[in-house]
Design a protein around this motif. Structure first.
Motif, PDB file in Angstrom:
ATOM      1  N   GLN A 192       0.813  -1.217   0.000  1.00  0.00           N
ATOM      2  CA  GLN A 192       0.000   0.000   0.000  1.00  0.00           C
ATOM      3  C   GLN A 192       0.844   1.263   0.000  1.00  0.00           C
ATOM      4  OE1 GLN A 192      -3.258  -0.164  -0.276  1.00  0.00           O
ATOM      5  NE2 GLN A 192      -3.311  -2.395  -0.161  1.00  0.00           N
ATOM      6  N   SER A 193       2.112   1.165  -0.322  1.00  0.00           N
ATOM      7  CA  SER A 193       2.993   2.315  -0.216  1.00  0.00           C
ATOM      8  C   SER A 193       3.788   2.498  -1.498  1.00  0.00           C
ATOM      9  CB  SER A 193       3.955   2.142   0.970  1.00  0.00           C
ATOM     10  OG  SER A 193       4.837   3.221   1.051  1.00  0.00           O
ATOM     11  N   ASP A 194       3.967   3.768  -1.856  1.00  0.00           N
ATOM     12  CA  ASP A 194       4.786   4.065  -3.037  1.00  0.00           C
ATOM     13  C   ASP A 194       6.258   3.874  -2.744  1.00  0.00           C
ATOM     14  OD1 ASP A 194       2.634   6.803  -4.124  1.00  0.00           O
ATOM     15  OD2 ASP A 194       2.512   4.641  -4.453  1.00  0.00           O
ATOM     16  N   THR A 195       6.638   4.095  -1.521  1.00  0.00           N
ATOM     17  CA  THR A 195       8.028   3.865  -1.122  1.00  0.00           C
ATOM     18  C   THR A 195       8.054   2.712  -0.126  1.00  0.00           C
ATOM     19  OG1 THR A 195       7.887   5.447   0.696  1.00  0.00           O
ATOM     20  CG2 THR A 195       8.626   6.289  -1.445  1.00  0.00           C
ATOM     21  N   CYS A 196       9.123   1.953  -0.180  1.00  0.00           N
ATOM     22  CA  CYS A 196       9.250   0.774   0.704  1.00  0.00           C
ATOM     23  C   CYS A 196      10.597   0.876   1.422  1.00  0.00           C
ATOM     24  CB  CYS A 196       9.166  -0.511  -0.109  1.00  0.00           C
ATOM     25  SG  CYS A 196       9.159  -1.993   0.909  1.00  0.00           S
ATOM     26  N   THR A 197      10.506   1.188   2.702  1.00  0.00           N
ATOM     27  CA  THR A 197      11.714   1.333   3.513  1.00  0.00           C
ATOM     28  C   THR A 197      11.668   0.319   4.652  1.00  0.00           C
ATOM     29  OG1 THR A 197      11.849   3.687   3.013  1.00  0.00           O
ATOM     30  CG2 THR A 197      13.106   2.891   4.920  1.00  0.00           C
ATOM     31  N   LEU A 198      12.707  -0.502   4.749  1.00  0.00           N
ATOM     32  CA  LEU A 198      12.820  -1.503   5.808  1.00  0.00           C
ATOM     33  C   LEU A 198      13.790  -0.974   6.866  1.00  0.00           C
ATOM     34  CD1 LEU A 198      13.086  -4.768   3.689  1.00  0.00           C
ATOM     35  CD2 LEU A 198      11.047  -3.679   4.625  1.00  0.00           C
ATOM     36  N   VAL A 199      13.324  -1.014   8.113  1.00  0.00           N
ATOM     37  CA  VAL A 199      14.122  -0.491   9.218  1.00  0.00           C
ATOM     38  C   VAL A 199      14.772  -1.655   9.963  1.00  0.00           C
ATOM     39  CG1 VAL A 199      14.083   0.851  11.350  1.00  0.00           C
ATOM     40  CG2 VAL A 199      12.597   1.502   9.441  1.00  0.00           C
ATOM     41  N   GLU A 235      16.096   0.946   1.578  1.00  0.00           N
ATOM     42  CA  GLU A 235      15.010   1.239   0.638  1.00  0.00           C
ATOM     43  C   GLU A 235      15.007   0.169  -0.437  1.00  0.00           C
ATOM     44  OE1 GLU A 235      15.432   4.847  -1.476  1.00  0.00           O
ATOM     45  OE2 GLU A 235      13.474   4.702  -2.477  1.00  0.00           O
ATOM     46  N   VAL A 236      13.871  -0.483  -0.578  1.00  0.00           N
ATOM     47  CA  VAL A 236      13.718  -1.516  -1.612  1.00  0.00           C
ATOM     48  C   VAL A 236      13.172  -0.822  -2.871  1.00  0.00           C
ATOM     49  CG1 VAL A 236      12.651  -3.700  -2.203  1.00  0.00           C
ATOM     50  CG2 VAL A 236      13.303  -3.234   0.163  1.00  0.00           C
ATOM     51  N   ALA A 246      -6.850   0.546 -15.285  1.00  0.00           N
ATOM     52  CA  ALA A 246      -5.962  -0.605 -15.091  1.00  0.00           C
ATOM     53  C   ALA A 246      -5.194  -0.440 -13.776  1.00  0.00           C
ATOM     54  CB  ALA A 246      -5.009  -0.726 -16.271  1.00  0.00           C
ATOM     55  N   GLN A 247      -4.768  -1.527 -13.199  1.00  0.00           N
ATOM     56  CA  GLN A 247      -3.997  -1.540 -11.948  1.00  0.00           C
ATOM     57  C   GLN A 247      -2.594  -2.086 -12.222  1.00  0.00           C
ATOM     58  OE1 GLN A 247      -5.290  -0.350  -9.097  1.00  0.00           O
ATOM     59  NE2 GLN A 247      -7.269   0.046 -10.079  1.00  0.00           N
ATOM     60  N   ASP A 248      -1.589  -1.409 -11.698  1.00  0.00           N
ATOM     61  CA  ASP A 248      -0.204  -1.854 -11.838  1.00  0.00           C
ATOM     62  C   ASP A 248       0.417  -1.854 -10.442  1.00  0.00           C
ATOM     63  OD1 ASP A 248       2.400  -1.175 -14.271  1.00  0.00           O
ATOM     64  OD2 ASP A 248       2.430  -2.423 -12.465  1.00  0.00           O
ATOM     65  N   LYS A 249       0.902  -3.006  -9.999  1.00  0.00           N
ATOM     66  CA  LYS A 249       1.484  -3.124  -8.658  1.00  0.00           C
ATOM     67  C   LYS A 249       2.800  -2.383  -8.530  1.00  0.00           C
ATOM     68  CE  LYS A 249      -0.644  -7.544  -7.473  1.00  0.00           C
ATOM     69  NZ  LYS A 249      -0.402  -8.934  -7.054  1.00  0.00           N
ATOM     70  N   ASP A 250       3.439  -2.097  -9.633  1.00  0.00           N
ATOM     71  CA  ASP A 250       4.678  -1.338  -9.566  1.00  0.00           C
ATOM     72  C   ASP A 250       4.366   0.118  -9.257  1.00  0.00           C
ATOM     73  OD1 ASP A 250       5.945  -3.303 -12.301  1.00  0.00           O
ATOM     74  OD2 ASP A 250       6.261  -3.568 -10.132  1.00  0.00           O
ATOM     75  N   VAL A 251       5.409   0.874  -8.890  1.00  0.00           N
ATOM     76  CA  VAL A 251       5.236   2.269  -8.527  1.00  0.00           C
ATOM     77  C   VAL A 251       6.213   3.120  -9.324  1.00  0.00           C
ATOM     78  CG1 VAL A 251       4.406   1.738  -6.222  1.00  0.00           C
ATOM     79  CG2 VAL A 251       6.848   2.035  -6.586  1.00  0.00           C
ATOM     80  N   GLY A 252       5.982   4.445  -9.263  1.00  0.00           N
ATOM     81  CA  GLY A 252       6.889   5.373  -9.924  1.00  0.00           C
ATOM     82  C   GLY A 252       6.826   5.233 -11.422  1.00  0.00           C
ATOM     83  N   ILE A 253       7.996   5.293 -12.031  1.00  0.00           N
ATOM     84  CA  ILE A 253       8.075   5.203 -13.489  1.00  0.00           C
ATOM     85  C   ILE A 253       7.657   3.831 -13.976  1.00  0.00           C
ATOM     86  CG2 ILE A 253      10.478   4.491 -13.464  1.00  0.00           C
ATOM     87  CD1 ILE A 253       8.712   6.913 -15.961  1.00  0.00           C
ATOM     88  N   ASN A 254       7.803   2.816 -13.093  1.00  0.00           N
ATOM     89  CA  ASN A 254       7.412   1.469 -13.486  1.00  0.00           C
ATOM     90  C   ASN A 254       5.913   1.257 -13.391  1.00  0.00           C
ATOM     91  OD1 ASN A 254      10.109   0.678 -13.909  1.00  0.00           O
ATOM     92  ND2 ASN A 254      10.369   0.248 -11.715  1.00  0.00           N
ATOM     93  N   GLY A 255       5.199   2.198 -12.803  1.00  0.00           N
ATOM     94  CA  GLY A 255       3.759   2.080 -12.690  1.00  0.00           C
ATOM     95  C   GLY A 255       3.060   2.489 -13.981  1.00  0.00           C
ATOM     96  N   LEU A 256       1.760   2.480 -13.952  1.00  0.00           N
ATOM     97  CA  LEU A 256       0.937   2.812 -15.118  1.00  0.00           C
ATOM     98  C   LEU A 256       1.200   4.258 -15.538  1.00  0.00           C
ATOM     99  CD1 LEU A 256      -1.352   1.944 -17.036  1.00  0.00           C
ATOM    100  CD2 LEU A 256      -2.960   2.776 -15.325  1.00  0.00           C
ATOM    101  N   GLN A 257       1.460   4.445 -16.864  1.00  0.00           N
ATOM    102  CA  GLN A 257       1.795   5.778 -17.365  1.00  0.00           C
ATOM    103  C   GLN A 257       0.763   6.335 -18.347  1.00  0.00           C
ATOM    104  OE1 GLN A 257       4.339   7.646 -16.230  1.00  0.00           O
ATOM    105  NE2 GLN A 257       4.710   5.971 -14.744  1.00  0.00           N
ATOM    106  N   ASN A 258       0.317   5.536 -19.274  1.00  0.00           N
ATOM    107  CA  ASN A 258      -0.638   6.070 -20.264  1.00  0.00           C
ATOM    108  C   ASN A 258      -1.503   4.965 -20.833  1.00  0.00           C
ATOM    109  OD1 ASN A 258       0.914   4.862 -22.523  1.00  0.00           O
ATOM    110  ND2 ASN A 258       2.431   6.441 -22.023  1.00  0.00           N
ATOM    111  N   TYR A 259      -2.556   5.410 -21.532  1.00  0.00           N
ATOM    112  CA  TYR A 259      -3.490   4.515 -22.202  1.00  0.00           C
ATOM    113  C   TYR A 259      -3.517   4.876 -23.701  1.00  0.00           C
ATOM    114  CZ  TYR A 259      -5.329   3.596 -17.506  1.00  0.00           C
ATOM    115  OH  TYR A 259      -5.476   3.245 -16.198  1.00  0.00           O
ATOM    116  N   SER A 260      -3.926   3.912 -24.480  1.00  0.00           N
ATOM    117  CA  SER A 260      -4.126   4.153 -25.928  1.00  0.00           C
ATOM    118  C   SER A 260      -5.354   3.386 -26.376  1.00  0.00           C
ATOM    119  CB  SER A 260      -2.892   3.730 -26.721  1.00  0.00           C
ATOM    120  OG  SER A 260      -2.649   2.338 -26.570  1.00  0.00           O
TER     121      SER A 260
END
Length: 790
Positions: free
Chosen positions: A106-113, A130-131, A165-179
């Motif tokens: 549920q987070s865009d950033t993943c930090t393990l402490v 940071e993963v 659409a749903q993409d589990k990746d985040v950032g640039i790897n996440g969903l960017q555009n539709y056609s």
């Protein structure tokens, strides 16, 4: 900064400046407590297990020897340990392959402490990893085919929402555009709502004509920004609907509601309502979720006819704090409208604190000083606010206490002296409780073993042990066991036994087994030599130094019937003893007394006498316990002059032992005749001096008195003659015939008997004889009637 102080402290130690070393150590502790900078690292997801993360020793500037000596280890937050620290190389690696989508869904950033934990001195360094996301997931549409029913009268520019659409990746790897596939009627429009959620709409460019084309199929493609990019597709089927000039209208554009987590199933969340002024089927509205995540669909259920939204899953504040849904209202003419529903999940104290044990000393010595650290643990609560604040306590009255350290860590310490003999181990229950309105708690049990110290000497079960042994025992006979116990454990409780040697005393007759305390008699014992003896036994434990105790061993020797009776009279080494009995002796006349002793004790020395053999069996009897030989009846003329008696002396042992005494008895008519017989049969004895002469003179005097008394009795006797006329009394010297001569009254006569061989040496016994008086004639003055007169 903390490690710079530590290095400087090491330099101070090498230089020998103790004051500077103490000051630097205090500064080091203060800096460590105040908190060091956080170590930050980054690594991509999906790397292989044991992948390199960082060189902790290099980053901290700690020599590898220090890293191992201070027992450095890595502790991850939570129960799952994701990293591993090699103390020999200082390298931090990932234990397993890390999946960012699984760890931080549920987070865009993943930090393990994680925390680097040092002991001796105690130090805790915070670290973050940071993963980074990797483009390992393609965009996915909720449905492979989306069906839109559009009124043919829809004007150009009308917009129709599509499922995103749903993409589990985040950032640039996440969903960017539709056609959208090439078509003459529709174009695609995307945008971002105020809450940051991207939406997708189909824009009508040219009016539809159901008569020209009743259905259109479009290909919708979603593409992410990865390298290489990934994509997903869905079919959009456009159904052209006949004219329906009114669409449903919701009473509000956005519905907001607050709902506590863990709400019961079937609880009503809210009711959406849309109205359509059309009549008939075109005015009947049906509700459905659209543009809603799969998780929200699992938690909430929408009634298609009433618009009621109810809870059908377990709401968890810790998982998702809010849910956003879109509800579509569709009338019978296939016209639809949309509203937004936003559910805010309220935190409820539904998570108990979690106790994570970091360090534990499983065993401590019972002489450990107070304030000794036993364990280190941390406490966390996934709730928020007061529901996530915790406090710790120890159950029961135990000699331990809790000390808060830092960052929700606690130390378990001893607060009193320990005694293993009183309590060998402690089951310490630690209770962590949160501060919620309805307080929740959890417990963690810690077992602490108390190791033994040799602080208790052995203790004998008795101060004095009394053991019995029968004499004439076999060598190395076990007669019992001595037992000493030690409250300690292990070798401190291992007891060894030994005899205490005393100077000036001979070797004891016993031996004690060093391991089990069994007591053995070394050689046969003789009751007649020693009835009892005592020795001292020492019991020492195996501690260092050993402790000891002493007890007295008393051995009592029991008698065994190993000694036969010994005759004192008559002597066993002499010839048959001769006894003289006058023929006028009545029944019960004392002939002799057999005297014997037994060296044994108890019933083994209880003697009984019986007549084993006699010339005339009915003439004599023997006292069972006295050994007195008496006449069983009056002596008659028919009895032989010589009688031989064998007396058996027997003890009461098992088996009994016995001895025999032989008596020769002569039945005599008078003492002169007896004297002659004795003189003939017995060898002459040497005179014993003046004492013998005195005895002979006394015998003569007594004989004279006896003769005078006999003459007087013969004159007055009327019933019968004591002896026949032919028999004559023994003659005595003339000086003893006077009735008044001697020192005894005339009313007493004595029968003097001599044993064979003892005429010149001793009296056997004296017994008064009373004269018999005629019937009816009373005795004279000073005279007594003899009860044995016939």
């Amino acid at each position: 900064r903390g490690w710079l102080f530590w290095r400087e402290m090491e330099c101070g130690r090498r230089s020998g400046d103790r004051k500077r070393q103490v000051i630097l150590f205090i500064l080091c502790v203060c800096v460590c407590q105040s908190g060091a900078e956080t170590l930050r690292y980054s690594l991509p997801e999906e790397m292989e297990r044991d992948s390199f993360v960082a060189n902790i020793a290099k980053d901290l500037g700690v020599p590898l020897s220090q890293l191992a000596a201070r027992k450095a280890r890595v502790v991850s937050e939570g129960n799952e340990q994701l990293f591993r620290l090699n103390p020999n190389t200082g390298v931090l690696t990932a234990k397993e392959s890390l999946d960012r989508e699984e760890i931080c869904p549920q987070s865009d950033t993943c930090t393990l402490v994680f925390k680097i934990f040092f002991e001796n001195p105690l130090q805790l360094i915070r670290g973050e990893v940071e993963v980074r996301d990797v483009n390992d997931n393609s965009p996915v549409f909720p449905e492979k085919e989306m069906v839109l029913k559009i009124l043919e009268t829809a004007s150009p520019g009308s917009r129709f929402p599509l499922e995103s659409a749903q993409d589990k990746d985040v950032g640039i790897n996440g969903l960017q555009n539709y056609s959208l596939g090439t078509n003459p009627h529709f174009s695609l429009a995307t945008g971002t709502a105020k809450d940051g959620v991207k939406y997708l709409e189909l824009v009508l460019q040219r009016q539809l004509d159901r008569e020209e084309q009743g259905e259109l199929n479009l290909l919708l493609t979603a593409t992410d920004g990865g390298s290489p990019p990934r994509s997903g597709t869905a079919q959009v089927r456009i159904v052209v609907v006949d004219a329906n000039d009114n669409i449903p209208v919701f009473d509000r554009e956005t519905y907001e509601v607050r709902l506590p987590e863990n709400s019961p199933l079937e609880q009503l969340v809210l009711r959406v309502s849309a109205t359509d002024p059309d009549e008939g089927s075109n005015g009947e509205v049906l509700y459905a979720f659209t543009q809603t995540s799969e998780r929200s669909r699992q938690l909430f259920q929408l009634n298609p006819t009433t618009g009621e939204i109810r809870v059908v899953g377990n709401l968890d504040f810790e998982e998702t704090k809010s849910h956003k849904m879109v509800v579509k209202a569709t009338d019978g003419g296939e016209l639809s409208a949309h509203c937004k529903v936003q559910v805010e999940v309220l935190d409820v104290n539904d998570n108990a604190p979690e106790i994570a044990l970091t360090s534990l000393t499983a065993s401590i010595a019972e002489d450990a000083p107070p304030r000794t650290v036993v364990a280190l643990f941390s406490v966390r609560d996934r709730d928020s606010g007061d529901n996530g604040r915790t406090e710790c306590s120890i159950d029961g009255d135990l000699p331990f206490s809790l000390t808060p350290t830092f960052d929700n860590y606690y130390e378990l310490r001893t607060n009193a002296a320990l005694d293993r003999e009183r309590t060998e181990e402690y089951n310490i229950t630690i209770t962590a409780t949160d501060w919620g309105t309805k307080r929740l708690s959890s417990q963690q049990s810690i077992f602490v073993q108390i190791s033994d110290v040799n602080d208790n000497p052995p203790e004998f079960t008795q101060d004095v042990y009394t053991m019995f042994v029968t004499e004439n025992n076999s060598p190395m006979l076990r007669i019992g066991s001595m037992k000493a116990t030690d409250a300690d454990a292990g070798k401190n409780a291992r007891v060894n036994y030994a005899l205490v040697r005393q100077e000036g005393k001979e070797q004891p007759e016993v031996s004690v087994n060093a391991e089990n305390g069994d007591v053995y008699i070394l050689r046969p014992l003789d009751y007649e030599k020693a009835h009892v003896f005592e020795v001292t036994v020492r019991a020492a434990d195996g501690g260092s130094p050993p402790l000891s105790a002493q007890a007295v061993l008393r051995v009592i020797v029991r008698d065994e019937n190993d000694n036969a009776p010994v005759l004192l009279h008559p002597a066993p080494d002499s010839s048959a003893a001769g006894e003289l009995v006058p023929r006028w002796a009545p029944s019960g006349y004392l002939v002799a007394k057999v005297v014997a002793v037994d060296a044994d004790a108890g019933q083994n020395a209880w003697l009984s006498y019986e007549l084993a053999k006699a010339t005339e069996p009915g003439l004599f009897r023997v006292g069972l316990h006295s050994g007195e030989v008496r006449t069983a009846r009056a002596v008659t003329e028919r009895d032989g002059a010589r009688q031989r008696l064998i007396v058996l002396v027997r003890d009461r042992g098992q088996p009994p032992r016995s001895a025999t005494a032989t008596l020769a008895v002569a039945l005599v008519d008078g003492f002169s005749e007896a004297h002659l017989r004795v003189s003939e049969e017995a060898p002459a004895a040497e005179p014993d001096g003046p004492l013998t002469l005195y005895l002979i003179a006394s015998l003569v005097c007594v004989s004279a008195v006896f003769l005078a008394t006999a003459v007087a009795a013969a004159v007055v006797k009327t019933r019968r003659a004591r002896r026949s006329g032919t028999e004559t009394l023994p003659t005595f010297p003339a000086s003893a015939t006077e009735s008044n001569a001697g020192s005894l009254p005339r009313s007493y006569l004595y029968d003097v008997c001599f044993a064979a061989g003892t005429v010149n040496s001793e009296f056997r016994f004296l017994r008064p004889l009373f004269p018999c008086f005629p019937a009816g004639l009373p005795p004279g003055p000073g005279e007594l009637r003899n009860s044995v007169c016939s």
